[in-house]
Design a protein around this motif. Structure first.
Motif, mmCIF file in Angstrom:
data_model
loop_
_atom_site.group_PDB
_atom_site.id
_atom_site.type_symbol
_atom_site.label_atom_id
_atom_site.label_comp_id
_atom_site.label_asym_id
_atom_site.label_seq_id
_atom_site.Cartn_x
_atom_site.Cartn_y
_atom_site.Cartn_z
ATOM 1 N N GLN A 1 -19.462 6.099 16.709
ATOM 2 C CA GLN A 1 -20.246 6.249 15.424
ATOM 3 C C GLN A 1 -21.391 4.997 15.457
ATOM 4 N N HIS A 2 -22.589 5.564 15.335
ATOM 5 C CA HIS A 2 -23.822 4.468 15.321
ATOM 6 C C HIS A 2 -23.688 4.287 13.831
ATOM 7 N N VAL A 3 -23.855 2.787 13.403
ATOM 8 C CA VAL A 3 -23.687 2.450 12.097
ATOM 9 C C VAL A 3 -25.008 1.383 11.939
ATOM 10 N N LYS A 4 -25.563 1.772 10.855
ATOM 11 C CA LYS A 4 -26.881 0.830 10.566
ATOM 12 C C LYS A 4 -26.554 0.116 8.937
ATOM 13 N N PRO A 5 -26.147 -0.946 8.949
ATOM 14 C CA PRO A 5 -25.665 -1.468 7.635
ATOM 15 C C PRO A 5 -27.099 -1.946 6.853
ATOM 16 N N GLY A 6 -26.984 -1.969 5.624
ATOM 17 C CA GLY A 6 -28.208 -2.305 5.059
ATOM 18 C C GLY A 6 -28.657 -3.994 5.130
ATOM 19 N N LYS A 7 -27.606 -4.598 5.554
ATOM 20 C CA LYS A 7 -27.912 -6.152 5.995
ATOM 21 C C LYS A 7 -27.242 -6.427 7.256
ATOM 22 N N GLY A 8 -28.220 -6.988 8.126
ATOM 23 C CA GLY A 8 -27.673 -7.168 9.597
ATOM 24 C C GLY A 8 -28.063 -6.266 10.448
ATOM 25 N N GLY A 9 -27.379 -6.454 11.801
ATOM 26 C CA GLY A 9 -28.118 -5.297 12.898
ATOM 27 C C GLY A 9 -27.020 -4.380 12.975
ATOM 28 N N ALA A 10 -27.680 -3.305 13.687
ATOM 29 C CA ALA A 10 -26.962 -2.131 13.818
ATOM 30 C C ALA A 10 -25.907 -2.267 14.984
ATOM 31 N N PHE A 11 -24.638 -1.482 14.722
ATOM 32 C CA PHE A 11 -23.728 -1.468 15.888
ATOM 33 C C PHE A 11 -22.982 -0.080 15.984
ATOM 34 N N VAL A 12 -22.213 -0.064 16.913
ATOM 35 C CA VAL A 12 -21.466 1.015 17.402
ATOM 36 C C VAL A 12 -20.027 1.021 17.244
ATOM 37 N N ARG A 13 -19.381 1.835 16.699
ATOM 38 C CA ARG A 13 -18.209 1.753 16.327
ATOM 39 C C ARG A 13 -17.340 3.020 17.215
ATOM 40 N N THR A 14 -16.439 2.423 18.373
ATOM 41 C CA THR A 14 -15.903 3.405 19.282
ATOM 42 C C THR A 14 -14.517 3.329 19.106
ATOM 43 N N LYS A 15 -13.747 4.475 19.615
ATOM 44 C CA LYS A 15 -12.328 4.497 19.669
ATOM 45 C C LYS A 15 -12.230 4.879 20.964
ATOM 46 N N LEU A 16 -11.641 4.080 21.852
ATOM 47 C CA LEU A 16 -11.444 4.156 23.579
ATOM 48 C C LEU A 16 -10.034 4.406 23.913
ATOM 49 N N LYS A 17 -9.616 5.180 24.951
ATOM 50 C CA LYS A 17 -8.499 5.456 25.182
ATOM 51 C C LYS A 17 -8.557 5.052 26.779
ATOM 52 N N ASN A 18 -7.401 4.317 27.031
ATOM 53 C CA ASN A 18 -7.067 3.596 28.362
ATOM 54 C C ASN A 18 -6.708 4.818 29.399
ATOM 55 N N VAL A 19 -7.486 5.157 30.380
ATOM 56 C CA VAL A 19 -7.596 6.264 31.205
ATOM 57 C C VAL A 19 -6.113 6.319 32.008
ATOM 58 N N LEU A 20 -5.488 4.964 32.238
ATOM 59 C CA LEU A 20 -4.358 5.034 32.888
ATOM 60 C C LEU A 20 -3.212 4.897 32.219
ATOM 61 N N SER A 21 -3.325 4.203 31.083
ATOM 62 C CA SER A 21 -1.948 3.881 30.285
ATOM 63 C C SER A 21 -2.111 4.788 29.223
ATOM 64 N N GLY A 22 -3.052 5.336 28.708
ATOM 65 C CA GLY A 22 -2.993 6.068 27.379
ATOM 66 C C GLY A 22 -3.379 5.283 26.239
ATOM 67 N N LYS A 23 -3.427 4.257 26.164
ATOM 68 C CA LYS A 23 -3.601 3.419 25.032
ATOM 69 C C LYS A 23 -4.754 3.574 24.409
ATOM 70 N N VAL A 24 -4.930 3.521 23.019
ATOM 71 C CA VAL A 24 -5.982 3.838 22.341
ATOM 72 C C VAL A 24 -6.388 2.594 21.448
ATOM 73 N N VAL A 25 -7.536 2.053 21.512
ATOM 74 C CA VAL A 25 -8.184 0.977 20.899
ATOM 75 C C VAL A 25 -9.450 1.042 20.279
ATOM 76 N N ASP A 26 -9.498 0.434 19.046
ATOM 77 C CA ASP A 26 -11.024 0.541 18.521
ATOM 78 C C ASP A 26 -11.627 -0.731 18.905
ATOM 79 N N LYS A 27 -13.088 -0.377 19.306
ATOM 80 C CA LYS A 27 -13.991 -1.498 19.926
ATOM 81 C C LYS A 27 -15.465 -1.214 19.046
ATOM 82 N N THR A 28 -15.802 -2.399 18.847
ATOM 83 C CA THR A 28 -17.249 -2.314 18.384
ATOM 84 C C THR A 28 -18.361 -3.027 19.139
#
Length: 186
Positions: free
Chosen positions: A27-54
């Motif tokens: 998800q691309h996020v453009k807050p009113g204050k500060g720089g834009a960022f991309v919020r992602t949910k990533l899944k480790n291909v080998l272990s299957g572990k899911v993490v949130d990373k910005t």
């Protein structure tokens, strides 16, 4: 290399010292204050572990070279599943850990997409729904209705799913391979 603006679902990134992570959501996020960022949910291909990373917008990320091939499941060889490439007819052994939950819905000759990176199998993708036969379930009772409850049933692959009370042993049903849910009669 790509930037975070190029992210798409299913893209495989090489992060944290070479670990492979598939983009599940972004998800691309453009807050009113500060720089834009991309919020992602990533899944480790080998272990299957899911993490949130910005990521900050426009940051360069390393995209892994993933080769997806249509293959046909042939047979099980010990702990490995043997797949045949539908174009070259090459046989490839894929470890059970790589196949994961897809093994519950695969019969011989099932077509699947197998993703490879540098010659090793990363994961196996089945079609969204498959048709399988019910090998065992308790019989329904007089008065069972389609809007009623559910009961456990064993598929021909050995997997257990919940089906409506009116389904009987020997019937073909459609099953969602992502969630294991009953979708209807085939």
């Amino acid at each position: 290399m790509a930037t975070t603006n190029d992210l798409k679902n299913g893209m495989v990134l090489k992060l944290d010292g070479g670990e492979l992570w598939a983009v599940v959501e972004f998800q691309h996020v453009k807050p009113g204050k500060g720089g834009a960022f991309v919020r992602t949910k990533l899944k480790n291909v080998l272990s299957g572990k899911v993490v949130d990373k910005t990521f900050n917008a426009g940051v360069k990320v390393d995209v892994a070279n993933v080769d997806k091939r249509e293959m046909q499941y042939s047979y099980k060889d010990g702990d490995d599943f043997v797949f045949m490439d539908t174009e070259t007819y090459d046989m490839v052994n894929v470890p059970a850990g790589t196949v994961g939950d897809a093994a519950s819905y695969m019969l011989e000759n099932t077509l699947a997409t197998v993703a490879f990176n540098e010659g090793s199998a990363l994961y196996v993708d089945l079609p969204a729904a498959v048709e399988l036969t019910i090998s065992n379930t308790e019989p329904g009772l007089q008065g069972d209705r389609s809007t009623g409850g559910t009961k456990p049933a064993t598929l021909e692959t050995g997997a257990e799913i919940k089906v409506p009370l009116f389904i009987t042993t020997g019937e073909k049903v459609k099953v969602d391979t992502r969630s294991g849910e009953y979708l209807g009669r085939a």
